[in-house]
Design a protein around this motif. Sequence first.
Motif, PDB file in Angstrom:
ATOM      1  N   LEU A 406       0.837  -1.206   0.000  1.00 14.59           N
ATOM      2  CA  LEU A 406       0.000   0.000   0.000  1.00 14.59           C
ATOM      3  C   LEU A 406       0.865   1.247   0.000  1.00 14.59           C
ATOM      4  O   LEU A 406       2.048   1.201   0.371  1.00 14.59           O
ATOM      5  CB  LEU A 406      -0.900   0.008   1.240  1.00 14.59           C
ATOM      6  N   PRO A 407       0.320   2.397  -0.397  1.00 16.42           N
ATOM      7  CA  PRO A 407       1.057   3.657  -0.271  1.00 16.42           C
ATOM      8  C   PRO A 407       1.424   3.930   1.183  1.00 16.42           C
ATOM      9  O   PRO A 407       0.710   3.529   2.111  1.00 16.42           O
ATOM     10  CB  PRO A 407       0.064   4.707  -0.806  1.00 16.42           C
ATOM     11  N   GLU A 408       2.543   4.627   1.392  1.00 19.00           N
ATOM     12  CA  GLU A 408       3.044   4.845   2.737  1.00 19.00           C
ATOM     13  C   GLU A 408       2.040   5.569   3.628  1.00 19.00           C
ATOM     14  O   GLU A 408       1.934   5.284   4.818  1.00 19.00           O
ATOM     15  CB  GLU A 408       4.357   5.631   2.693  1.00 19.00           C
ATOM     16  N   ASP A 409       1.271   6.517   3.059  1.00 18.16           N
ATOM     17  CA  ASP A 409       0.409   7.336   3.907  1.00 18.16           C
ATOM     18  C   ASP A 409      -0.777   6.571   4.480  1.00 18.16           C
ATOM     19  O   ASP A 409      -1.405   7.027   5.446  1.00 18.16           O
ATOM     20  CB  ASP A 409      -0.091   8.573   3.135  1.00 18.16           C
ATOM     21  N   VAL A 410      -1.141   5.390   3.917  1.00 16.31           N
ATOM     22  CA  VAL A 410      -2.267   4.623   4.443  1.00 16.31           C
ATOM     23  C   VAL A 410      -1.823   3.357   5.167  1.00 16.31           C
ATOM     24  O   VAL A 410      -2.664   2.605   5.664  1.00 16.31           O
ATOM     25  CB  VAL A 410      -3.271   4.256   3.323  1.00 16.31           C
ATOM     26  N   GLN A 411      -0.514   3.099   5.216  1.00 15.22           N
ATOM     27  CA  GLN A 411      -0.049   1.886   5.894  1.00 15.22           C
ATOM     28  C   GLN A 411      -0.391   1.913   7.378  1.00 15.22           C
ATOM     29  O   GLN A 411      -0.776   0.893   7.955  1.00 15.22           O
ATOM     30  CB  GLN A 411       1.461   1.727   5.703  1.00 15.22           C
ATOM     31  N   GLY A 412      -0.249   3.075   8.019  1.00 17.92           N
ATOM     32  CA  GLY A 412      -0.575   3.177   9.435  1.00 17.92           C
ATOM     33  C   GLY A 412      -2.032   2.876   9.717  1.00 17.92           C
ATOM     34  O   GLY A 412      -2.371   2.225  10.723  1.00 17.92           O
ATOM     35  N   VAL A 413      -2.938   3.346   8.830  1.00 15.60           N
ATOM     36  CA  VAL A 413      -4.370   3.076   9.008  1.00 15.60           C
ATOM     37  C   VAL A 413      -4.635   1.576   8.900  1.00 15.60           C
ATOM     38  O   VAL A 413      -5.367   0.990   9.705  1.00 15.60           O
ATOM     39  CB  VAL A 413      -5.196   3.854   7.966  1.00 15.60           C
ATOM     40  N   PHE A 414      -4.023   0.944   7.897  1.00 19.04           N
ATOM     41  CA  PHE A 414      -4.249  -0.496   7.718  1.00 19.04           C
ATOM     42  C   PHE A 414      -3.723  -1.297   8.914  1.00 19.04           C
ATOM     43  O   PHE A 414      -4.387  -2.219   9.393  1.00 19.04           O
ATOM     44  CB  PHE A 414      -3.572  -0.987   6.439  1.00 19.04           C
ATOM     45  N   LEU A 415      -2.530  -0.970   9.398  1.00 19.84           N
ATOM     46  CA  LEU A 415      -1.968  -1.722  10.516  1.00 19.84           C
ATOM     47  C   LEU A 415      -2.798  -1.531  11.789  1.00 19.84           C
ATOM     48  O   LEU A 415      -2.929  -2.453  12.594  1.00 19.84           O
ATOM     49  CB  LEU A 415      -0.515  -1.306  10.744  1.00 19.84           C
ATOM     50  N   LEU A 416      -3.351  -0.336  11.988  1.00 17.07           N
ATOM     51  CA  LEU A 416      -4.236  -0.126  13.130  1.00 17.07           C
ATOM     52  C   LEU A 416      -5.468  -1.019  13.029  1.00 17.07           C
ATOM     53  O   LEU A 416      -5.887  -1.666  14.006  1.00 17.07           O
ATOM     54  CB  LEU A 416      -4.644   1.341  13.216  1.00 17.07           C
ATOM     55  N   LEU A 417      -6.068  -1.095  11.829  1.00 16.97           N
ATOM     56  CA  LEU A 417      -7.231  -1.966  11.630  1.00 16.97           C
ATOM     57  C   LEU A 417      -6.843  -3.429  11.813  1.00 16.97           C
ATOM     58  O   LEU A 417      -7.597  -4.221  12.397  1.00 16.97           O
ATOM     59  CB  LEU A 417      -7.803  -1.752  10.230  1.00 16.97           C
ATOM     60  N   ALA A 418      -5.644  -3.816  11.306  1.00 18.86           N
ATOM     61  CA  ALA A 418      -5.202  -5.206  11.418  1.00 18.86           C
ATOM     62  C   ALA A 418      -5.005  -5.598  12.881  1.00 18.86           C
ATOM     63  O   ALA A 418      -5.373  -6.702  13.300  1.00 18.86           O
ATOM     64  CB  ALA A 418      -3.912  -5.396  10.628  1.00 18.86           C
ATOM     65  N   ARG A 419      -4.424  -4.716  13.686  1.00 23.05           N
ATOM     66  CA  ARG A 419      -4.184  -5.045  15.090  1.00 23.05           C
ATOM     67  C   ARG A 419      -5.502  -5.206  15.859  1.00 23.05           C
ATOM     68  O   ARG A 419      -5.690  -6.145  16.626  1.00 23.05           O
ATOM     69  CB  ARG A 419      -3.327  -3.952  15.729  1.00 23.05           C
ATOM     70  N   THR A 420      -6.452  -4.277  15.638  1.00 22.97           N
ATOM     71  CA  THR A 420      -7.742  -4.393  16.329  1.00 22.97           C
ATOM     72  C   THR A 420      -8.517  -5.622  15.863  1.00 22.97           C
ATOM     73  O   THR A 420      -9.211  -6.264  16.655  1.00 22.97           O
ATOM     74  CB  THR A 420      -8.585  -3.132  16.098  1.00 22.97           C
ATOM     75  N   ALA A 421      -8.385  -5.972  14.564  1.00 24.14           N
ATOM     76  CA  ALA A 421      -9.051  -7.177  14.065  1.00 24.14           C
ATOM     77  C   ALA A 421      -8.373  -8.427  14.623  1.00 24.14           C
ATOM     78  O   ALA A 421      -9.043  -9.415  14.960  1.00 24.14           O
ATOM     79  CB  ALA A 421      -9.027  -7.202  12.543  1.00 24.14           C
TER      80      ALA A 421
END
Length: 479
Positions: A406-421
């Motif tokens: 993914l683009p760098e600017d959305v990687q943090g959003v994805f990892l936050l969702l992945a951790r909560t999931a």
Amino acid sequence: MTSIVLGQGRDGSDTCIDLPELLATRLLVQGNSGSGKSHLLRRLLEQTATLVQQVMIDPEGDFVTLADHYGHLVIDVEDQSEASLRAAGERVRAHRASVVLNLEQVEAEMQLRAAGAFLNGMFEAPRAHWYPVLVVVDEAQLFAPVAGGDTSDEARRLSLGAMTNLMCRGRKRGLAGVIATQRLAKLAKNVAAEASNFLMGRTFLDIDMARAADLLGMERRAAESFRDLARGQFMALGPALSRRPKLVTIGPVTTASHATGPVLVPLEPVSAEDLRDIILEPVHEFTPRPRRESRPPPPDLLAQLDAYGAEREAEEPAPAAIVVEADPDQLWLLVAEVVAGEGSDYKPLATLYQDFQLRARIQGLSRNVLELGPFHRMLATIRAGLDRERSESEDWKQAQAIAATLPEDVQGVFLLLARTALDGETCPGDEALARAYGTHSLGRARRQLNYLEEREVIVLQETPLGRRVAIVGLGWQTA
């Protein structure tokens, strides 16, 4: 057919514009200053704000008020480089953001360069992002002039090339140009000729009236009727408007420009002698101070630390070279200190990385002990809420592998969702998503969820009890 009401015809009936046809055939608006062009464009933008993505090239700052009512992102170009504007144009298409490019605060040269770079970025977006976009350009004669002016040839070529791409080659890429100009004679012919829909407002010069009449298929003797049009009245023709020339009075708008017209204010009686004293008051000229000798700027703190270390090694050579190995736990703690810093959620990545380098040098480590890429991944992992031990698990390595695509600017959003999931927790709220994305705008943060779903890395579900997210390929779901 998706139609919007543009205004009323001569008989009071609604005059509509076919939006899909407009996206395929483009629109040209002409009218002298004060004829109502900006009102027409505002009506068109307001009526289509919820139907199609919009980009407004705004040389006077008249349309920034759209952000208050319709959530447009306003980009002020005064602090932006051409490279950043080109990248912004590409990202606007990727995230399907409606944008107002505000050129009010820069001079004509920079206006041409900024508009050209932004439009070229939109034009060069990957095929996967060729969604329909309504690109509205006010005062188009500034960006596609028929002759040279006070700006450089390079800036003029950049802007004219971008406008030509928009009108001539933009249709296949989903770019629908809507251009407005005061005079057709000032607009480059290869830009104006590609429009198939026309809205002609009040004009007075014979050559402009004749050309407008020719475009609308009207007889020459009927051309003088353009002088009689009231403010906000236009003659319409085109496949998206009408098959025959039709008079339309543009309907009302919800928003308004910050700029207002001149208002008559009574003059205060002041004697000529008093005015003379005020206007011709002597100006005190101060003697300039002598210039100080210029000194080279001091090196930054990291450079000073490196120089200090080199001096110590030269003065006290060690008997053998000692290589300090970086302890992974130590690096984790250093990055965690950076994350815990005040306001770190909204600081640029480069600033955070420089902060980490400074902390590493203070600890006796090399400033390049951790490259930018691994630093960014570790930073996003810590922000997502994982500890050191769990970050080495095979499950989390799978999530990081997906984030790397993914683009760098959305990687943090994805990892936050992945951790909560992964932990089965409740889906993060808008404020948490905004912090992970590094923005104060909750609307921009919410749009990243749609973008991640379009990239097929998450499945988004809105339920009466709240939002749920599932991670594609891993099977994790938020509560």
